[in-house]
Design an enzyme around this catalytic site. Sequence first.
Site, mmCIF file in Angstrom:
data_model
loop_
_atom_site.group_PDB
_atom_site.id
_atom_site.type_symbol
_atom_site.label_atom_id
_atom_site.label_comp_id
_atom_site.label_asym_id
_atom_site.label_seq_id
_atom_site.Cartn_x
_atom_site.Cartn_y
_atom_site.Cartn_z
ATOM 1 N N ASN A 89 0.802 -1.216 0.000
ATOM 2 C CA ASN A 89 0.000 0.000 0.000
ATOM 3 C C ASN A 89 0.841 1.276 0.000
ATOM 4 O OD1 ASN A 89 -2.468 1.766 0.767
ATOM 5 N ND2 ASN A 89 -1.080 2.044 2.501
ATOM 6 N N TYR A 153 3.398 9.167 -11.313
ATOM 7 C CA TYR A 153 2.420 8.380 -10.562
ATOM 8 C C TYR A 153 1.775 7.332 -11.464
ATOM 9 C CZ TYR A 153 -1.361 7.427 -7.244
ATOM 10 O OH TYR A 153 -2.233 6.820 -6.370
#
Length: 270
Positions: A89, A153
């Site tokens: 995560n 990203y």
Amino acid sequence: MDFTGKTVVITGASSGIGLALARCFSAAGANIVAGARSAEKLSALQAEIESKGGKIKVQSTDVTREGDCKALIEGAVETFGGIDVMICNAGISMRALFDDLELSVLHRLMDVNFWGTVYCAKYALPYLQASRGSLVGVSSVAGIHGLPGRTGYSASKYAMTGFLETVRIENLKKGLHVMIACPGFTASNVRFAALTADGSSQGETPRDEGRMMSAEEAAARIIKGVARRKRTVLMDFNGRATAFIKKFAPGLLDKMFYGHMAKEPDSPLK
């Protein structure tokens, strides 16, 4: 959803979706192994979960360091005897046009979002194969279609997706469950720490937090996906619409994404 006695390792567990996952899995009976850079926040999480009767091991972990990831996995096995769920995560974001971006920012995004996933998956894999457990990557809608102003990203999340899909195929006959979770814009700390063109922290989000999915809701959907051993979890209408439109009208999706991101306050798009 009963995870009693199962061991769940979570990176980026000190805030946002990672913190919510630790709380939710613990409430479902799981043993928690929480990794993050902030020892202070991990200590607070440990105290919270133990006060409610939960079992947790915390370990200061920088996922860009292979040794830290290996130690996180080894600590989980030493403490609880194995691993049933590995949730990759930990992540950071960015906000700048590629024209203006220093390439070191791209390296940083790949180190955290992609290599952090690879390192943890590598060392957790034999234990997950033994338990026929779950390997989960928290990706993004930006990993489905390129998000303007977020080149690093999107690239890192695309890389994560390709890596995890390949691991899934390689383990088709070994019982390993691999899931890719794709939140949209979520009210979590990841955007506050987003990097700008020169690598400095954004410091605040230009978006209205109140209109976003909460980290707790995202965590609940991820846990449900693990319980059902789903391949992909698209969190909301925007995620599902993105996947659908990309199949049939990718050019239209380009324009929609451009228009949406251009409306951000202080958007780098003109």
